[in-house]
Design a protein around this motif. Sequence first.
Motif, short mmCIF file in Angstrom:
data_model
loop_
_atom_site.label_atom_id
_atom_site.label_comp_id
_atom_site.label_asym_id
_atom_site.label_seq_id
_atom_site.Cartn_x
_atom_site.Cartn_y
_atom_site.Cartn_z
N ARG A 1 0.86 -1.20 0.00
CA ARG A 1 0.00 0.00 0.00
C ARG A 1 0.89 1.24 0.00
NH1 ARG A 1 -5.34 -0.74 0.73
NH2 ARG A 1 -5.99 -2.72 1.65
N GLY A 2 0.49 2.20 -0.79
CA GLY A 2 1.23 3.45 -0.87
C GLY A 2 2.46 3.40 -1.77
N ALA A 3 2.70 2.24 -2.40
CA ALA A 3 3.87 2.11 -3.27
C ALA A 3 3.68 2.92 -4.54
CB ALA A 3 4.11 0.64 -3.62
N ARG A 4 4.77 3.31 -5.10
CA ARG A 4 4.81 3.99 -6.40
C ARG A 4 5.34 2.99 -7.43
NH1 ARG A 4 1.95 8.50 -6.00
NH2 ARG A 4 2.27 9.49 -3.99
N ILE A 5 5.08 3.26 -8.70
CA ILE A 5 5.55 2.37 -9.76
C ILE A 5 7.07 2.18 -9.64
CG2 ILE A 5 5.84 2.12 -12.27
CD1 ILE A 5 2.97 1.64 -11.36
N GLY A 6 7.79 3.25 -9.36
CA GLY A 6 9.24 3.15 -9.21
C GLY A 6 9.66 2.24 -8.07
N ASP A 7 8.84 2.20 -7.02
CA ASP A 7 9.16 1.33 -5.88
C ASP A 7 9.11 -0.14 -6.28
OD1 ASP A 7 9.28 3.63 -4.30
OD2 ASP A 7 7.17 3.45 -3.70
N ILE A 8 8.12 -0.50 -7.07
CA ILE A 8 7.95 -1.91 -7.42
C ILE A 8 8.79 -2.29 -8.64
CG2 ILE A 8 5.69 -2.08 -6.35
CD1 ILE A 8 4.47 -1.95 -9.15
N ALA A 9 9.25 -1.30 -9.41
CA ALA A 9 10.06 -1.59 -10.59
C ALA A 9 11.49 -1.96 -10.22
CB ALA A 9 10.05 -0.39 -11.54
N GLY A 10 11.89 -1.65 -9.01
CA GLY A 10 13.23 -2.01 -8.57
C GLY A 10 14.14 -0.81 -8.48
N PRO A 11 15.26 -0.98 -7.79
CA PRO A 11 16.15 0.16 -7.53
C PRO A 11 16.77 0.76 -8.79
CG PRO A 11 17.16 -1.90 -6.81
CD PRO A 11 15.74 -2.22 -7.20
N ASP A 12 16.99 -0.04 -9.80
CA ASP A 12 17.59 0.49 -11.03
C ASP A 12 16.62 1.34 -11.85
OD1 ASP A 12 19.98 -0.69 -10.42
OD2 ASP A 12 19.64 -2.45 -11.66
N ALA A 13 15.33 1.19 -11.60
CA ALA A 13 14.35 1.96 -12.37
C ALA A 13 14.53 3.46 -12.18
CB ALA A 13 12.93 1.54 -11.97
N ARG A 14 14.97 3.88 -11.02
CA ARG A 14 15.15 5.32 -10.76
C ARG A 14 16.29 5.91 -11.59
NH1 ARG A 14 10.63 7.44 -8.65
NH2 ARG A 14 9.78 5.99 -7.13
N LYS A 15 17.14 5.05 -12.13
CA LYS A 15 18.24 5.53 -12.98
C LYS A 15 17.78 5.73 -14.43
CE LYS A 15 21.51 2.79 -10.30
NZ LYS A 15 22.39 1.61 -10.34
N LEU A 16 16.64 5.14 -14.78
CA LEU A 16 16.21 5.14 -16.17
C LEU A 16 15.91 6.53 -16.75
CD1 LEU A 16 14.14 1.87 -16.34
CD2 LEU A 16 16.32 2.36 -17.43
N PRO A 17 15.28 7.47 -16.03
CA PRO A 17 15.06 8.77 -16.65
C PRO A 17 16.36 9.43 -17.13
CG PRO A 17 13.67 8.57 -14.72
CD PRO A 17 14.59 7.38 -14.73
#
Length: 122
Positions: free
Chosen positions: A81-97
């Motif tokens: 609950r309260g998760a964001r797409i980036g949270d469930i996509a994994g730690p590397d997802a935040r590097k993608l932008p």
Amino acid sequence: MSVIRLLPLAALAAVALAPAPALAREARSGAARELSDPRTQQAMGDMLGTLFGLMLDLPAEPLARAMDAAGEPEAARRIPRGARIGDIAGPDARKLPAEIRRRAPAMIGALSELAGVLEEMA
């Protein structure tokens, strides 16, 4: 690789490919010339990176509801609950932008070559 981990990549592909039919229609109007401009390429890369970053910040709850409705209640329950797409996509997802901003200009340059071929075929 799980469906959840592929979600950001699928979204990127959808965003990148969405304008393809419009490019084919606009090929005669100089799309190749415009897409070959490095400033345009960088601006489009910045826009795509920003959009992807915004997508990662979207709440994951609607995704969980859709998964549940699609018959995947176990997967839906794994989304906190309260998760964001980036949270469930994994730690590397935040590097993608940033990666998208870095790589998109080259991809858009390649797309300009395709638009040029379409212009020649028309």
